[in-house]
Design an enzyme around this catalytic site. Structure first.
Site, PDB file in Angstrom:
ATOM      1  N   HIS A  88      -0.591 -10.299  -4.460  1.00 50.35           N
ATOM      2  CA  HIS A  88       0.260  -9.963  -5.606  1.00 50.35           C
ATOM      3  C   HIS A  88       0.548 -11.214  -6.409  1.00 50.35           C
ATOM      4  CE1 HIS A  88       2.848 -10.923  -2.174  1.00 50.35           C
ATOM      5  NE2 HIS A  88       3.688 -11.445  -3.048  1.00 50.35           N
ATOM      6  N   THR A 147       5.050 -13.582   1.995  1.00 46.44           N
ATOM      7  CA  THR A 147       5.760 -12.762   2.987  1.00 46.44           C
ATOM      8  C   THR A 147       5.188 -11.353   3.078  1.00 46.44           C
ATOM      9  OG1 THR A 147       7.439 -12.100   1.371  1.00 46.44           O
ATOM     10  CG2 THR A 147       7.923 -14.038   2.727  1.00 46.44           C
ATOM     11  N   CYS A 174       0.851  -1.209   0.000  1.00 46.40           N
ATOM     12  CA  CYS A 174       0.000   0.000   0.000  1.00 46.40           C
ATOM     13  C   CYS A 174       0.882   1.253   0.000  1.00 46.40           C
ATOM     14  CB  CYS A 174      -0.941   0.003   1.203  1.00 46.40           C
ATOM     15  SG  CYS A 174      -2.372  -1.088   1.013  1.00 46.40           S
ATOM     16  N   ASP A 198      10.282  -6.547  -8.791  1.00 44.69           N
ATOM     17  CA  ASP A 198      10.622  -7.137  -7.487  1.00 44.69           C
ATOM     18  C   ASP A 198      12.029  -6.679  -7.102  1.00 44.69           C
ATOM     19  OD1 ASP A 198       9.466  -9.903  -5.858  1.00 44.69           O
ATOM     20  OD2 ASP A 198      11.524  -9.238  -5.471  1.00 44.69           O
ATOM     21  N   HIS A 218       3.423 -12.762  -8.973  1.00 48.23           N
ATOM     22  CA  HIS A 218       4.769 -12.650  -9.528  1.00 48.23           C
ATOM     23  C   HIS A 218       4.689 -13.004 -11.013  1.00 48.23           C
ATOM     24  CE1 HIS A 218       6.920 -12.927  -5.504  1.00 48.23           C
ATOM     25  NE2 HIS A 218       5.734 -13.422  -5.185  1.00 48.23           N
ATOM     26  N   HIS A 221      -0.280  -8.494   1.096  1.00 43.89           N
ATOM     27  CA  HIS A 221      -1.105  -7.733   0.154  1.00 43.89           C
ATOM     28  C   HIS A 221      -1.046  -8.549  -1.130  1.00 43.89           C
ATOM     29  CE1 HIS A 221      -2.308  -3.552  -1.641  1.00 43.89           C
ATOM     30  NE2 HIS A 221      -2.403  -4.464  -2.607  1.00 43.89           N
TER      31      HIS A 221
HETATM   32  P1  5GP Z   1       5.813 -13.145  -1.498  1.00 45.48           P
HETATM   33  O1  5GP Z   1       6.941 -13.865  -0.799  1.00 45.48           O
HETATM   34  O2  5GP Z   1       4.902 -12.485  -0.483  1.00 45.48           O
HETATM   35  O3  5GP Z   1       5.082 -13.965  -2.488  1.00 45.48           O
HETATM   36  O4  5GP Z   1       6.494 -12.012  -2.358  1.00 45.48           O
HETATM   37  C1  5GP Z   1       6.918 -10.787  -1.842  1.00 45.48           C
HETATM   38  C2  5GP Z   1       7.928 -10.234  -2.808  1.00 45.48           C
HETATM   39  O5  5GP Z   1       8.077  -8.852  -2.525  1.00 45.48           O
HETATM   40  C3  5GP Z   1       9.320 -10.870  -2.691  1.00 45.48           C
HETATM   41  O6  5GP Z   1       9.659 -11.476  -3.946  1.00 45.48           O
HETATM   42  C4  5GP Z   1      10.225  -9.695  -2.344  1.00 45.48           C
HETATM   43  O7  5GP Z   1      11.478  -9.748  -2.995  1.00 45.48           O
HETATM   44  C5  5GP Z   1       9.411  -8.492  -2.765  1.00 45.48           C
HETATM   45  N1  5GP Z   1       9.662  -7.293  -1.978  1.00 45.48           N
HETATM   46  C6  5GP Z   1       9.754  -7.214  -0.623  1.00 45.48           C
HETATM   47  N2  5GP Z   1       9.965  -5.939  -0.239  1.00 45.48           N
HETATM   48  C7  5GP Z   1      10.005  -5.199  -1.378  1.00 45.48           C
HETATM   49  C8  5GP Z   1      10.208  -3.807  -1.630  1.00 45.48           C
HETATM   50  O8  5GP Z   1      10.374  -2.989  -0.733  1.00 45.48           O
HETATM   51  N3  5GP Z   1      10.197  -3.407  -2.945  1.00 45.48           N
HETATM   52  C9  5GP Z   1      10.011  -4.299  -3.962  1.00 45.48           C
HETATM   53  N4  5GP Z   1      10.033  -3.789  -5.204  1.00 45.48           N
HETATM   54  N5  5GP Z   1       9.820  -5.608  -3.763  1.00 45.48           N
HETATM   55  C10 5GP Z   1       9.825  -6.051  -2.488  1.00 45.48           C
HETATM   56 ZN    ZN Z   2      -1.801  -3.274   1.268  1.00 45.69          ZN
END
Ligand code: 5GP
Ligand code: ZN
Length: 113
Positions: free
Chosen positions: A99, A94, A5, A28, A101, A97
């Site tokens: 998302h 992690t 957000c 990412d 990939h 919110h």
């Molecule tokens: P999840 O593990 O929730 O599926 O994916 C979260 C993704 O967010 C991870 O691939 C991580 O590298 C990315 N991420 C975490 N913090 C940030 C940030 O501050 N900026 C960007 N651009 N990506 C982030």
């Molecule tokens: Zn959010």
């Protein structure tokens, strides 16, 4: 505070790839392939289950699908790519919110299913 957000609001910098009324798509911070873009609905949903429960969830899901296609076009992913959604702790989510990939730009080999 939700990290994505804050990114959508511009309070935390990001590298924008595509944006429309309902989605915000940015690189990412820790890419696993030449293209690694996060497609994020502008409205906060915790995860894919949360979107199923919301009255406007279908609209946002559809917008994400359109955004995935736009990202694929912009990034030249004509020969294919992978879309991943991690849901909840056991799914490896992690950032809580929703998302997607979008990963590509290379022949992807590791396959779980
Ligand atoms: P999840 O593990 O929730 O599926 O994916 C979260 C993704 O967010 C991870 O691939 C991580 O590298 C990315 N991420 C975490 N913090 C940030 C940030 O501050 N900026 C960007 N651009 N990506 C982030
Ligand atoms: Zn959010």
């Amino acid at each position: 505070m939700c990290l994505f957000c804050e990114i959508i609001k511009g309070n935390i910098p990001s590298t924008l790839v595509y944006e429309d009324d309902m989605t915000y798509c940015f690189r990412d911070i820790n890419p696993v392939a030449p293209t690694h873009v996060l497609v994020v609905p502008k409205k906060h949903f915790d995860n894919i289950r949360d979107i199923a429960a919301a009255a406007d969830g279908a609209q946002y899901l559809s917008a994400c699908s359109k955004a995935i296609d736009e990202v694929a076009k912009l990034e030249g992913l004509d020969s294919g790519f992978r879309v991943i959604n991690n849901c909840g702790e056991d799914g490896g989510q992690t950032v809580m919110h929703l998302h997607f990939h979008v990963i590509g730009g290379v022949k992807l080999t590791e396959k779980m299913i």
